[in-house]
Design an enzyme around this catalytic site. Structure first.
Site, short mmCIF file in Angstrom:
data_model
loop_
_atom_site.label_atom_id
_atom_site.label_comp_id
_atom_site.label_asym_id
_atom_site.label_seq_id
_atom_site.Cartn_x
_atom_site.Cartn_y
_atom_site.Cartn_z
N CYS A 75 0.86 -1.18 0.00
CA CYS A 75 0.00 0.00 0.00
C CYS A 75 0.90 1.23 0.00
O CYS A 75 2.03 1.18 -0.49
CB CYS A 75 -0.96 -0.01 1.18
SG CYS A 75 -0.16 -0.12 2.78
N HIS A 123 26.27 -16.99 32.71
CA HIS A 123 26.57 -18.40 32.40
C HIS A 123 25.84 -19.29 33.40
O HIS A 123 26.25 -19.40 34.56
CB HIS A 123 28.08 -18.63 32.47
CG HIS A 123 28.55 -19.92 31.89
ND1 HIS A 123 28.36 -21.13 32.51
CD2 HIS A 123 29.20 -20.18 30.73
CE1 HIS A 123 28.88 -22.09 31.78
NE2 HIS A 123 29.40 -21.53 30.68
#
Length: 620
Positions: free
Chosen positions: A26, A538
């Site tokens: 569009c 970790h």
């Protein structure tokens, strides 16, 4: 900006051409439908330079680019070639279930998208003619006016043919045969027979003749049914004579159905919807423009802004004007521009000032996506202010009886579309603009917004006191790194920090920033804050050996995250059962770029509590 290159990048990140079921565009956005949406890398598409935002709503995946969308679209079409295969069906498990409302919005948007340039062009001709008549350059009796007005009327008279093309794309059927059926509905023979006053029968069945010029629903329903008839014709036609037999069966079955059954039913539904809109307007003229003015940004975001288009085009075709879309959208677009310009004036951030200034003026002329997705939606409060301003302007538009005479995107550039039979209509349009602009600008100024800091002194203070804080990403017990059973972490070989013995299996972002590392084994993630702090989280010791088992990630590398966003979930008990520790080092890998590290010595920590703080490194 190379928009052709951008189009190719978007296609690649969308799973390639084999994943594209349909693509249209569009004024500002690409509209995709995919066979398998899981292949689409939405975050990476949104991160491309030139992409304002992405929206997955209304049955379509929409990529908002702005005014240069056509360049990206052409590049994608060149890459696709014959890649978009209308007959291809999704593989098992790929077909997504969509609700009826979502399907309806998808049908409307896909059907109307190819048609929009025609009615915008026709609408602008109508607007120019209105100005020329108003200024005395032309008269309505002149032959020049007659020719140009005929050209403008063509888009609305032959609307069913144009819609047939868009519907054929959506329903994956032959576009030429679809337009031929529309031509049959518009054939002048029906009008000639209608004026005769005689009854018409097809094989003894009475035919209700009606004027299909400018109609919407009859042809959309007809093309939908024709898509099934085409499959039937494909199935029953022997290959030797399929070239002749298939189109014969399609036309000889579909056309009578359209004229005898589908057309009259569609016309009745068309008239029913239009009557409902007129009824609301007669009893509460302010309601629809107020809702459209206030909720238009929400409709754009959710992909449902197309819902009212069939009613608006029907009103334009039948009455020469419409009140269902244009008046409310005028208020909304102006309010969106005003709120964005208020941000440009009030902000002290140079980049935001430049973006808001450009997007604000674009919104005022009728294109709001850069303003909505680039400024107000991100800042939130200006969006609320724009919705308030749009609703206020919409109330006046409704009460004053404002209408739109041409189908164009409402804004300052489309003011001539409000010039018509009623000379006061244009006056009401200007008053609507003033109300929407004033209210939205004032509301934005009063409500305020969180202004991003730039290189100002205020920023330096914020960086030294707030942006160098690392919040706890887990809930549990804080431990010094020298107690971690891993010499790399305990000896601070990759950086300084703390460890947390988790009591809950969730890892959340310790600050606002970006995901720079995402391990395939899901047990670790690296982040960089907006001020450059790099942190490694970790989860567990030697848990890489689990190869992602008992872990689930909720982000991807390259994602932008806010403080507190969920990054990883993990099963503490299952990891322990496999013989692994879940103690989680939280490491600042570039601590040398900053001053001394201060850590929270509390043993128990909760998510979001201050865990560590870096001071600003002193200049040498």
């Amino acid at each position: 900006m190379n928009y052709s290159k951008l189009g190719k990048e978007i296609l690649a990140l969308s799973g390639g051409k084999d994943n594209v079921s349909m693509v249209t565009h569009c004024a500002t956005r690409l509209r995709f439908e995919f066979y398998d949406s899981s292949k689409v890398k939405g975050k990476e598409i949104e991160g491309l330079q030139g992409v304002i935002s992405v929206v997955d709503k209304g049955g379509q995946y929409q990529v908002i680019i702005g005014n240069e969308v056509q360049q990206a679209y052409r590049a994608i079409k060149e890459e696709l070639g014959e890649g978009v295969n209308p007959s291809k069906e999704p593989r098992e498990g790929e077909k997504e279930k969509k609700g009826y409302i979502t399907r309806l919005i998808s049908v409307i948007s896909t059907t109307f998208t190819p048609f929009i340039p025609a009615i915008i062009g026709a609408g602008m001709i109508k607007a120019v003619l209105a100005v020329l008549v108003l200024t005395g350059v032309l008269t309505e009796e002149s032959q020049t006016y007659f020719i140009l007005n005929t050209v403008a009327d063509a888009a609305f008279f032959f609307m069913p043919m144009l819609l047939a093309y868009g519907a054929s794309i959506k329903f994956k059927t032959n576009p030429v045969l679809s337009m031929t059926i529309a031509g049959a509905l518009l054939h002048p023979n029906w009008g000639t027979f209608l004026t005769s006053g005689d009854d018409l029968f097809f094989m003894g069945i009475p035919v209700r003749l009606t004027d299909y010029a400018g109609s919407v629903l009859p042809i959309i329903i007809t093309v939908w049914i024709m898509s099934y008839i085409e499959r039937f014709a494909e199935w029953v036609s022997p290959s030797v004579i399929k070239f002749f037999l298939k189109p014969l069966l399609i036309l000889i079955i579909t056309a009578p159905l359209a004229v005898v059954i589908i057309g009259p039913i569609g016309t009745y539904l068309n008239d029913l919807v239009a009557a409902g809109a007129d009824g609301i307007n007669n009893h509460a003229s302010w309601l629809i423009p107020m809702l459209m003015g206030g909720l238009q940004p929400f409709l754009l975001i959710t992909g449902t802004a197309w819902a009212m288009t069939p009613i608006a085009t029907t009103q334009l075709s039948n009455n020469g004007s419409e009140m269902i879309n244009g008046p409310g959208m005028l208020a909304s677009n102006i309010a969106q521009g005003a709120a964005t310009l208020a941000v440009a004036v009030k902000s002290k951030n140079k980049e935001l000032k430049q973006l808001a200034g450009s997007a604000g003026f674009t919104a005022l002329v009728g294109i709001t996506e850069p303003s909505l997705y680039g400024v107000t939606l991100k800042l939130k409060k200006p969006l609320i202010a724009a919705m308030i301003g749009g609703a206020c302007g919409g109330i006046y538009a409704g009460l004053s009886g404002l209408v739109r005479y041409a189908f164009v995107s409402p804004g300052l550039a489309a003011i001539p579309a409000f010039i018509g039979e009623n000379p006061m209509n244009i006056v009401h349009a200007f008053i609507t603009i003033v109300i929407a602009f004033t209210v939205a600008f004032a509301a934005t100024w009063i409500l305020g917004f969180e202004d991003p800091v730039d290189g100002s002194p205020q920023k330096e203070e914020a960086v030294s006191t707030q942006d160098h804080v690392i919040k706890s990403p887990l809930e549990g017990q804080a431990l010094p790194l020298n107690e971690v059973n891993d010499h790399v972490f305990s000896n601070e070989l990759i950086g300084k920090g703390l460890a947390i013995l988790p009591s809950k299996g969730e890892v959340r972002a310790p600050f606002t920033g970006e995901i720079v590392t995402q391990m395939a084994s899901k047990h670790a993630v690296g982040l960089r804050s907006t001020t450059g702090i790099e942190v490694l989280i970790h989860v567990g010791i030697d848990t890489v050996n689990l190869q992602g088992e008992f872990y689930e990630t909720h982000i991807q590398q390259g994602d932008r995250v806010q403080e507190g966003d969920l990054l990883i979930t993990f099963d503490i008990d299952a990891i322990h059962a496999k013989g692994y520790e879940t103690v989680t080092p939280v490491i600042i890998t570039n601590h040398a770029d900053f001053g001394p590290l201060m850590t929270d010595e509390k043993s128990a920590v909760s998510i979001g509590e201050t865990l560590m703080e870096l001071s600003k490194k002193e200049e040498e």
